[in-house]
Design a protein around this motif. Sequence first.
Motif, PDB file in Angstrom:
ATOM      1  N   MET A   4     -18.770  -0.439   8.276  1.00  0.00           N
ATOM      2  CA  MET A   4     -17.278  -0.727   8.355  1.00  0.00           C
ATOM      3  C   MET A   4     -16.695  -1.909   7.885  1.00  0.00           C
ATOM      4  O   MET A   4     -15.632  -1.856   7.458  1.00  0.00           O
ATOM      5  CB  MET A   4     -16.650  -0.622   9.868  1.00  0.00           C
TER       6      MET A   4
ATOM      7  N   CYS B  69       0.855  -1.237   0.078  1.00  0.00           N
ATOM      8  CA  CYS B  69      -0.087  -0.020   0.188  1.00  0.00           C
ATOM      9  C   CYS B  69       0.832   1.164   0.012  1.00  0.00           C
ATOM     10  O   CYS B  69       0.295   2.287  -0.135  1.00  0.00           O
ATOM     11  CB  CYS B  69      -0.966   0.036   1.225  1.00  0.00           C
TER      12      CYS B  69
ATOM     13  N   CYS C  28     -17.998   7.193  10.517  1.00  0.00           N
ATOM     14  CA  CYS C  28     -16.947   6.490  10.049  1.00  0.00           C
ATOM     15  C   CYS C  28     -15.456   6.818  10.062  1.00  0.00           C
ATOM     16  O   CYS C  28     -15.501   8.103   9.472  1.00  0.00           O
ATOM     17  CB  CYS C  28     -17.267   5.671   8.679  1.00  0.00           C
ATOM     18  N   ASP C  29     -14.559   6.515  10.633  1.00  0.00           N
ATOM     19  CA  ASP C  29     -13.303   7.160  10.850  1.00  0.00           C
ATOM     20  C   ASP C  29     -12.612   7.158   9.443  1.00  0.00           C
ATOM     21  O   ASP C  29     -11.697   7.649   9.013  1.00  0.00           O
ATOM     22  CB  ASP C  29     -12.220   6.297  11.686  1.00  0.00           C
ATOM     23  N   GLN C  30     -12.983   6.048   8.344  1.00  0.00           N
ATOM     24  CA  GLN C  30     -12.537   6.033   7.088  1.00  0.00           C
ATOM     25  C   GLN C  30     -13.026   6.854   5.960  1.00  0.00           C
ATOM     26  O   GLN C  30     -12.088   7.685   5.340  1.00  0.00           O
ATOM     27  CB  GLN C  30     -12.626   4.576   6.548  1.00  0.00           C
ATOM     28  N   CYS C  31     -14.413   7.224   6.130  1.00  0.00           N
ATOM     29  CA  CYS C  31     -14.822   7.871   4.884  1.00  0.00           C
ATOM     30  C   CYS C  31     -15.651   9.177   5.557  1.00  0.00           C
ATOM     31  O   CYS C  31     -16.043  10.004   4.850  1.00  0.00           O
ATOM     32  CB  CYS C  31     -15.760   7.168   4.050  1.00  0.00           C
TER      33      CYS C  31
ATOM     34  N   HIS D  25     -14.885  -1.282   4.290  1.00  0.00           N
ATOM     35  CA  HIS D  25     -13.603  -0.786   4.358  1.00  0.00           C
ATOM     36  C   HIS D  25     -12.513  -2.013   4.694  1.00  0.00           C
ATOM     37  O   HIS D  25     -11.254  -1.647   4.777  1.00  0.00           O
ATOM     38  CB  HIS D  25     -13.274   0.281   5.422  1.00  0.00           C
ATOM     39  N   THR D  26     -12.957  -3.213   5.012  1.00  0.00           N
ATOM     40  CA  THR D  26     -12.176  -4.277   5.243  1.00  0.00           C
ATOM     41  C   THR D  26     -12.260  -5.404   4.060  1.00  0.00           C
ATOM     42  O   THR D  26     -13.272  -5.284   3.117  1.00  0.00           O
ATOM     43  CB  THR D  26     -12.534  -5.081   6.560  1.00  0.00           C
TER      44      THR D  26
END
Length: 362
Positions: A328, A176, A311-314, A331-332
């Motif tokens: 969530m 990544c 959401c912490d990601q988006c 995102h996994t």
Amino acid sequence: MSSTQKDQHGARSQRSQEAKKPHRRKGEKTYSCDECGKDFTRGGDFKRHRLIHSGVKPYSCELCGKCFTRAGDLKRHQLFHSGVKPYRCDECGKDFTQIRHLKTHQLIHSEVKPYSCDSCGKSFTHAGHLKTHQLIHSGVKPYSCDLCGMSFNWAASLKTHKVIHSGVKPYSCDECGKNFTQAGNLRTHQLIHSEVKPYNCDLCGKSFTQAGSLKTHQLIHSGVKPYSCDECGKSFTQAGHLKSHQLIHSEVKPYNCDLCGKAFAQNERLQRHLVTHSTLYSCDFCEKTFNDIQYRNIHLLIHTGNDVYCCDQCGKPFTTDVQLKQHMIIHTKERPYKCDLCEKTFKSPYHLKRHQQIHTTK
């Protein structure tokens, strides 16, 4: 008296003096260092050891500048730069530059841990590791960071910590592209891409790549928060979280934004701030936009009348914690919902049910 007679007399006198000295048994450690208390059986070893406390290091490595008290130590050190590792462990295939490092490593495979801590019962393969561990219980942390005030039990830990402030991250993930300050952190991170999570929580079923992460997670279910802040009384499940929190009260703000110069006590807060320079958070109800996700969440209360879970990601908001947990999964790489008829897997029950209609129609 002739010269021969003088020599014979001198020899007898020396033997007489040696006889008067206390008899030293083989293996007995008669030489003790006043500085650290370490004992030695031979005078030569004792003299070499004392050089450590003198601070004199006349032997310097031409490649990295590291200095040593003895020439032998310098030679052993130079093996690291050569890249030659002639000593291999048959158990795991790991290579070492020195045979003593190999022997030390082999104790790990023997699972023999004769040195036990009286305070917590933890066992170790080496006496030195036990001594190092016992510093934790002493509460003494003599090594402090000049930049953020964080304290450490060992000089090596402080040295490792200071790399964070340098901003240098030489270790990069091939999967990544994420960069890390330490090789160990990179190896830990790479487990995420392996998708192997052998450690499961019995209470909620959440899986982890490492046993340590599982233990840390289980504290959440226990409800125990043994680490309390002296300034405000806020409690935490982990000592690390308390240390990070205490930086707020110290007024030390070592993390600076390169774009606007704003300073923060914690790196996490800097990262959240950096998003404000590039991302706008919009309201799903009226399309109003905000630079800060927290301000957007406060605004959402006008429409929902309830607290929101983001959401912490988006940054997507949800009205319940359950909805956020279901979201969530997106995102996994986990696909926990499996079709009984064709073995196909899905990320949510909704997608599984929609898929199963195909079999029903057939």
